[in-house]
Design a protein around this motif. Structure first.
Motif, PDB file in Angstrom:
ATOM      1  N   VAL A  59       0.822  -1.217   0.000  1.00 13.08           N
ATOM      2  CA  VAL A  59       0.000   0.000   0.000  1.00 13.08           C
ATOM      3  C   VAL A  59       0.859   1.271   0.000  1.00 13.08           C
ATOM      4  O   VAL A  59       0.541   2.213  -0.738  1.00 13.08           O
ATOM      5  N   PRO A  60       1.954   1.364   0.779  1.00  6.12           N
ATOM      6  CA  PRO A  60       2.796   2.563   0.638  1.00  6.12           C
ATOM      7  C   PRO A  60       3.414   2.714  -0.755  1.00  6.12           C
ATOM      8  O   PRO A  60       3.541   3.833  -1.261  1.00  6.12           O
ATOM      9  N   LEU A  61       3.776   1.602  -1.382  1.00  8.25           N
ATOM     10  CA  LEU A  61       4.265   1.683  -2.763  1.00  8.25           C
ATOM     11  C   LEU A  61       3.176   2.210  -3.693  1.00  8.25           C
ATOM     12  O   LEU A  61       3.443   3.011  -4.593  1.00  8.25           O
ATOM     13  N   ALA A  62       1.957   1.769  -3.466  1.00 12.60           N
ATOM     14  CA  ALA A  62       0.840   2.245  -4.278  1.00 12.60           C
ATOM     15  C   ALA A  62       0.593   3.732  -4.051  1.00 12.60           C
ATOM     16  O   ALA A  62       0.262   4.463  -4.990  1.00 12.60           O
ATOM     17  N   ALA A  63       0.756   4.193  -2.814  1.00 13.78           N
ATOM     18  CA  ALA A  63       0.564   5.619  -2.526  1.00 13.78           C
ATOM     19  C   ALA A  63       1.597   6.462  -3.268  1.00 13.78           C
ATOM     20  O   ALA A  63       1.262   7.522  -3.825  1.00 13.78           O
ATOM     21  N   ILE A  64       2.838   6.005  -3.287  1.00 13.33           N
ATOM     22  CA  ILE A  64       3.881   6.733  -4.016  1.00 13.33           C
ATOM     23  C   ILE A  64       3.556   6.763  -5.506  1.00 13.33           C
ATOM     24  O   ILE A  64       3.681   7.799  -6.172  1.00 13.33           O
ATOM     25  N   PHE A  65       3.115   5.631  -6.035  1.00  8.41           N
ATOM     26  CA  PHE A  65       2.737   5.561  -7.447  1.00  8.41           C
ATOM     27  C   PHE A  65       1.578   6.508  -7.750  1.00  8.41           C
ATOM     28  O   PHE A  65       1.585   7.203  -8.766  1.00  8.41           O
ATOM     29  N   LEU A  66       0.586   6.559  -6.873  1.00  8.13           N
ATOM     30  CA  LEU A  66      -0.571   7.414  -7.133  1.00  8.13           C
ATOM     31  C   LEU A  66      -0.207   8.898  -7.069  1.00  8.13           C
ATOM     32  O   LEU A  66      -0.768   9.707  -7.811  1.00  8.13           O
ATOM     33  N   VAL A  67       0.722   9.262  -6.189  1.00  9.11           N
ATOM     34  CA  VAL A  67       1.184  10.655  -6.163  1.00  9.11           C
ATOM     35  C   VAL A  67       1.880  10.997  -7.482  1.00  9.11           C
ATOM     36  O   VAL A  67       1.645  12.055  -8.072  1.00  9.11           O
ATOM     37  N   ALA A  68       2.729  10.093  -7.951  1.00  4.71           N
ATOM     38  CA  ALA A  68       3.402  10.319  -9.232  1.00  4.71           C
ATOM     39  C   ALA A  68       2.395  10.376 -10.378  1.00  4.71           C
ATOM     40  O   ALA A  68       2.516  11.211 -11.287  1.00  4.71           O
ATOM     41  N   LEU A  69       1.406   9.512 -10.340  1.00  4.48           N
ATOM     42  CA  LEU A  69       0.390   9.499 -11.390  1.00  4.48           C
ATOM     43  C   LEU A  69      -0.421  10.795 -11.382  1.00  4.48           C
ATOM     44  O   LEU A  69      -0.718  11.357 -12.441  1.00  4.48           O
TER      45      LEU A  69
END
Length: 158
Positions: A59-69
């Motif tokens: 989930v933290p990896l997904a949060a970083i990805f969503l910020v970049a997206l």
């Protein structure tokens, strides 16, 4: 207004689905969940523990990805020149931002569903989901499997 936001959302989702970056990141995050399930399986006492660790890593990896997206959704408009074409059009800027935010929220929900599904499938194959019992008193059930599955689904949904 809702119709215009829906139309803009459909355009944003179509643009997002044709990019390689979201697909590659989704596969990398799913692979992180799978790897976590494989490496934490021997030390976990129950499948729910292993699934929690999968979610804790992914989930933290997904949060970083969503910020970049989210950042790329606006910066790509400016660099590709689409922003210059869009700004003179007769729709409210708030509707455009709302469509982008809705697209990002849908992407976040789908990414979380992928993480939970991959983690749960891997944990089911490795451990299975059983009742929570104390190792000292194996006949005592602290939390049943059904209650834990319900609580896990509620936690993922929240």
């Amino acid at each position: 207004m809702i119709g215009r936001v829906w139309t803009l959302f459909a355009i944003e989702w179509m643009k997002l689905s044709r990019q390689a970056f979201p697909l590659v990141c989704t596969l990398a995050i799913a692979l992180a969940a799978l790897t976590t399930a494989l490496f934490t399986a021997p030390e976990c006492q129950n499948g729910f523990d292993s699934l929690a660790r999968c979610l804790q890593v992914s989930v933290p990896l997904a949060a970083i990805f969503l910020v970049a997206l989210g950042a790329l959704q606006f910066s790509s408009e400016a660099t590709l020149g689409v922003l210059r074409l869009l700004l003179p059009k007769p729709f409210h800027r708030g509707e455009w931002v709302a469509a982008k935010a809705l697209c990002l929220c849908v992407a976040a929900c789908l990414l979380l569903a992928v993480i939970a599904a991959v983690g749960a499938a891997a944990v089911q194959l490795l451990h299975g989901f059983e009742d929570i019992r104390d190792p000292s008193f194996p006949e005592v059930v602290h939390r049943s499997r059904a209650v834990m599955l319900r609580d896990t689904a509620t936690g993922v949904g929240l």
